[in-house]
Structures are given as structure tokens and as C-alpha cells.
Write an enzyme that holds these catalytic residues in place. Structure first.
Site, PDB file in Angstrom:
ATOM      1  N   GLU A 174       0.834  -1.214   0.000  1.00 52.09           N
ATOM      2  CA  GLU A 174       0.000   0.000   0.000  1.00 52.09           C
ATOM      3  C   GLU A 174       0.867   1.262   0.000  1.00 52.09           C
ATOM      4  OE1 GLU A 174      -2.657  -0.621   3.368  1.00 52.09           O
ATOM      5  OE2 GLU A 174      -4.058  -1.652   2.076  1.00 52.09           O
ATOM      6  N   GLU A 366      -5.467  -8.256  -1.345  1.00 54.61           N
ATOM      7  CA  GLU A 366      -6.133  -8.127  -0.041  1.00 54.61           C
ATOM      8  C   GLU A 366      -7.593  -7.799  -0.270  1.00 54.61           C
ATOM      9  OE1 GLU A 366      -4.619  -5.552   3.050  1.00 54.61           O
ATOM     10  OE2 GLU A 366      -2.555  -5.979   2.472  1.00 54.61           O
TER      11      GLU A 366
HETATM   12  C1  BG6 Z   1      -4.355  -3.179   4.844  1.00 55.23           C
HETATM   13  C2  BG6 Z   1      -3.003  -3.641   5.295  1.00 55.23           C
HETATM   14  O1  BG6 Z   1      -4.419  -1.798   5.017  1.00 55.23           O
HETATM   15  O2  BG6 Z   1      -5.479  -3.607   5.502  1.00 55.23           O
HETATM   16  C3  BG6 Z   1      -3.002  -4.807   6.245  1.00 55.23           C
HETATM   17  O3  BG6 Z   1      -2.169  -3.925   4.219  1.00 55.23           O
HETATM   18  C4  BG6 Z   1      -4.176  -4.676   7.175  1.00 55.23           C
HETATM   19  O4  BG6 Z   1      -1.772  -4.863   6.905  1.00 55.23           O
HETATM   20  C5  BG6 Z   1      -5.445  -4.734   6.353  1.00 55.23           C
HETATM   21  O5  BG6 Z   1      -4.205  -5.599   8.221  1.00 55.23           O
HETATM   22  C6  BG6 Z   1      -6.724  -4.723   7.165  1.00 55.23           C
HETATM   23  O6  BG6 Z   1      -6.691  -3.646   8.057  1.00 55.23           O
HETATM   24  P1  BG6 Z   1      -6.923  -3.812   9.610  1.00 55.23           P
HETATM   25  O7  BG6 Z   1      -6.653  -2.491  10.161  1.00 55.23           O
HETATM   26  O8  BG6 Z   1      -8.340  -4.229   9.748  1.00 55.23           O
HETATM   27  O9  BG6 Z   1      -5.982  -4.847  10.070  1.00 55.23           O
END
Ligand code: BG6
Length: 475
Positions: A174, A366
């Protein structure tokens, strides 16, 4: 192809993680501290200046010692690919040493051996919010040009060691988040409110150059390697049809597009140069930087997708929303328990936009739903009836299928936190994304036992059918 509406043969189904949220063992095997190790409450609290045993965050879920069993569970679901990051501070504990920590390198050899055993393709993130703490404290992170050299040495070490067995690499997780979370994403110790925009954009520039440098090294070591950039994707809709809102939304999207534009086209886009000019920012960009950016562009574009957001020209009047990126709440969408607005169609929009813009293969690295799970007794032991997660992923993947039918080339899909891990934004364990439940609570208590959730079987069947078991639930 499985026909016009299907997923291509060889589609890479799998899951995604990051070392700092997964491994634990933050001080084992010669590892140094990273910025994450001193963010006990994620980005919801200001970073601590000095780590003490009290302000260390939860130690992940002990993947460091349990990787073999965890990978066997991924294999049971039929994973084709597993995305994980290498902890920079496990390889270079301080970040500026000349010699890597052999024990750290050996750990990832073992992880790769295990993946190999199960025929799972690795997808490696070189830097996932894990800048060594020493580089934050002594260099102010990526604001310092010397970080390019340290990162290059680190990337070269990884690529020389693993470049024959790892085909897919991501340079920075990101990368656009540096603008929003400079400490977590860029190891920049100066508090956000005291940071000059000049320094922030200079740090961004250094990361972009470092990314190109890693791409050059990767292709030199093995021309078959595929290097991708990784962007936090968040479609931004105008809050109203007022042209000023439409323009505001476009500007917000460009702040993210810029990273892909540079990675794919090899130069700063005109709209970014204009914005920097308007702000009076003059970047230190050398001829060598320009050459690297131009000559070493990425092979594919990867991104995370959780939600969309709105933007308006009169933003101050409205309440904010968003995860790492800001924005305005969309009144037409429902949100997760953490206020992240759920928008499956937004994923199709992003896939189409990125493909139309860059014409590069895309990889969804993701996506998923962070939710509070309740462990219940099932017929085969403890489990979670997580139909809400199944629905979320089903509906998003239906839109991926649509995008593929639109002609978009999608390499694969790795759902975030395929095994429950520590949240990046809140450092909570109770914000769970996994198909596998991990017995650990927000205070770090629990047995660390793993249990298959209902979504585990659902994902296994989905992979086995190459997406044919998806249910189109649209009205
Ligand atoms: C993304 C990141 O922003 O979202 C991850 O690359 C992160 O590291 C994921 O865990 C989900 O966000 P969160 O804050 O719910 O863990």
C-alpha cells in the site's frame, strides 16, 4: 477459461498476511525491532518514542513456530498461492548493516520449503509496514535518501537468496499510505502534524525509486520474476452530481492513481507535477532517479480493496469515514462493525478502471471482512458460523468474475488475513478476517489453538470449483 463467465485456468486463489501481524517472535532469531513493534494500539494511538516491554504490541499468532501446521491448513483449503511479507528487521535487524542475519534468512527458507511441499506458490511482499525501528529513529525513515541504498541491499539479499523459487514479488505494501500514515508506512518518526509536505513527498519519491531499483535487481537475477506495485485501492465517488464534487472525487482518486502511474509509466504524471508546483514543493529528483523510474516499470499491479468512499467539495461540513485513506461516508452503503463501508461493485469498478488505465495484469492481494467472531461448539469441534464473511467474499468475487467477463486480466485473489491475525489499524485480535480462528484475545491471552471456521469449507469448495460455486445474490 471456464467459459465467458468463469475464472481463467491457473487463477491464483489464496490468502494474504504480513510478518508483523502474523509471526510473533519479535525478538527471536536475531530479529531487531520494527516500527510495528512499538505501535501497541495500531494507528489509533500516537507512536511511542521508545519501546519498552509495556508498549510492544501483541506478538502476532506465533506463525514463526507454527508455520508448518498453518501452511498445511492453507493446503487443505487448496491454496494455489500464499502472500506473506518478509520482516526487514529479521534480515537486517537495524536496517543499515552490511551483512544480513543468517538466522532470519534461514527461517524464510523453511517457510518456502513448506510451501513447496504443498505446491503453493509464494507471493512475497518485501516491505509491509515493517521498517526497522532504527531507521525511523536515526534517519527519520524514508525522508532520508540513504534509505534507498539500505532497501536495495535488503531487496538484493532476498532476491539473490529466493529469486529462483519465488516468482511474484511486491515492493511496498500500500505504497500510497505513506501520505496518510507516515510512521507506520514510511518509518517517519516526525509526528504527522509537524511533518512538512515537502518531506513527505520526498519520502514518497525515495520509495518509488527504491521500488524501481528492486525491480531492476529482480529482473537481472531472474527474468521470469514478476514484480508488482501494491496500492491501497479505494474508489472515490462524488457525493452529489455537483461538478465540483465530481472534481473533488477525481482529485482524491488521482492521489492514489499517481502511484500506479509512476510504477507503470515510469514518470510523474502532469497532474502530480502541477499539484507539487502549486504547493511550492520542489523535489530532489536526480537524473539517475528518472532513469530508474523510466526503465524499471512493474510487470503487474496489485492492490488491496476493502471499501469505497465519497468525496465532496464541501467536505468540512460532513462527517468523515475511510480506513487509512480519508473520505466522506456514503449514505447508500452498509458498513462493517469497524465502519468500513461494504461495496462489492466498487471492486468491479476498480478492476475496470485500473485495467483501462494501465493495461497491466491485476492481482487482488487483499480483500475481506474484519468482524467479531463467536466461537461455538460444532459437530467436529469448536468453529465459527461466519456466514457474514462468506456473503461478503462471495459478493466481492461475483464482481471479480464480472470484471473478468469485462475483459480485465486478473492473476489471482488472496483474501486478507486468511488466518486470524493482529489488526494493522487497531492492533486488536478481535478484528478477525480468517478462515481459521486463532484462540487469542485482545490482551494476548489464549491457547493459540487453530480452529476451522465455516468459511474454511466454503473457500475450499470455491477453489476446488475454480469459482463455480459462487452464488449471484444481486437483485
Ligand atoms: C491493509 C493492510 O491496510 O489492511 C493490512 O495492508 C491490514 O496490513 C489490512 O491488516 C486490514 O486492516 P486492519 O486495520 O483491519 O488490520
Amino acid at each position: 477459461m471456464d467459459g465467458a463467465q468463469g475464472f481463467p485456468d491457473g487463477f491464483l486463489w489464496g490468502g494474504a498476511t504480513a510478518a508483523n501481524q502474523l509471526e510473533g517472535a519479535y525478538d527471536v532469531g536475531g530479529k531487531g525491532l520494527s516500527v510495528q513493534d512499538v505501535m501497541p494500539r495500531g494507528i489509533t494511538a500516537p507512536p511511542a518514542q521508545a519501546p519498552t516491554p509495556d508498549n510492544l504490541k501483541l506478538e502476532g499468532i506465533d506463525f514463526y513456530h507454527r508455520y508448518a501446521r498453518d501452511i498445511a491448513l492453507f493446503a487443505e483449503m487448496g491454496f494455489k498461492v500464499f502472500r506473506f511479507s518478509i520482516a526487514w528487521s529479521r534480515i537486517f535487524p537495524l536496517g543499515d548493516e552490511n551483512e544480513p542475519n543468517q538466522e532470519g534468512l534461514a527461517f524464510y527458507d523453511r517457510v518456502l520449503d513448506e510451501l513447496d511441499k504443498h505446491g503453493i506458490e509464494p507471493l512475497v511482499t518485501i516491505s509491509h509496514y515493517e521498517t526497522p525501528l532504527h531507521l525511523a529513529r536515526h534517519y527519520n525513515g524514508w525522508t532520508d535518501r540513504r534509505l534507498i541504498g539500505f532497501y536495495e541491499r535488503y531487496a538484493r539479499t532476498l532476491l539473490e537468496r529466493y529469486g529462483k523459487r519465488v516468482r511474484y514479488w511486491l515492493t511496498f505494501n500500500e505504497i500510497n499510505s505513506v501520505l496518510h500514515e507516515p510512521f507506520m508506512s514510511g518509518g517517519i518518526a516526525t509526528p504527522k502534524e509537524h511533518l512538512r509536505e515537502q518531506d513527505l513527498y520526498q519520502a514518497v519519491h525515495h520509495e518509488l525509486v527504491a521500488s524501481a531499483a528492486a525491480t531492476r535487481i529482480a529482473h537481472g537475477i531472474n527474468p521470469d520474476i514478476r514484480v508488482g506495485c501494491m496500492i491501497l485501492a479505494m474508489p472515490t465517488y462524488p457525493l452529489t452530481p455537483d461538478p465540483r464534487d465530481v472534481w473533488a472525487a477525481k482529485q482524491a482518486e488521482r492521489a492514489n492513481y499517481a502511484f500506479g502511474d509512476i510504477h507503470v509509466r515510469g514518470e510523474y504524471p502532469g497532474y502530480l507535477l502541477r499539484m507539487l508546483r502549486d504547493k511550492g514543493i520542489e523535489l530532489d529528483i536526480t537524473e539517475e532517479d528518472r532513469r530508474l523510474l523510466r526503465q524499471h516499470t512493474v510487470d503487474f499491479v496489485s492492490f488491496s480493496y476493502y471499501m469505497s468512499i465519497c468525496e465532496t467539495a464541501t467536505r468540512s461540513a460532513l462527517s468523515g469515514g475511510g480506513n487509512i485513506l480519508g473520505g466522506v461516508v456514503n449514505p447508500t452503503l452498509e458498513a462493517s462493525q469497524w465502519g468500513w463501508q461494504i461495496d462489492p461493485l466498487g471492486l468491479r469498478t476498480i478492476l475496470n478502471d485500473y485495467w483501462d488505465r494501465w493495461n497491466k495484469p491485476l492481482f487482488i492481494v487483499e480483500n475481506g471482512l474484519g468482524a467479531k467472531d463467536i466461537l461455538v461448539q460444532g459437530t467436529e469441534g469448536p468453529t465459527v458460523e461466519d456466514d457474514y464473511r462468506i456473503d461478503y467474499m462471495n459478493d466481492h468475487l461475483v464482481q471479480v468474475r464480472e470484471a473478468i467477463a469485462d475483459g480485465v486480466q486478473v492473476l489471482g485473489y488472496t483474501s486478507w488475513g486468511c488466518i486470524d491475525l493482529v489488526s494493522a489499524s487497531t492492533a486488536q485480535m478481535s478484528k478477525r478476517y480468517g478462515f481459521i480462528y486463532v484462540d487469542r484475545d485482545d490482551d494476548g491471552a489464549g491457547t493459540l489453538e487453530r480452529y476451522r471456521k465455516k468459511s474454511f469449507g466454503w473457500y475450499r469448495d470455491l477453489i476446488a470449483s475454480n469459482g463455480r460455486s459462487l452464488v449471484d445474490r444481486r437483485d
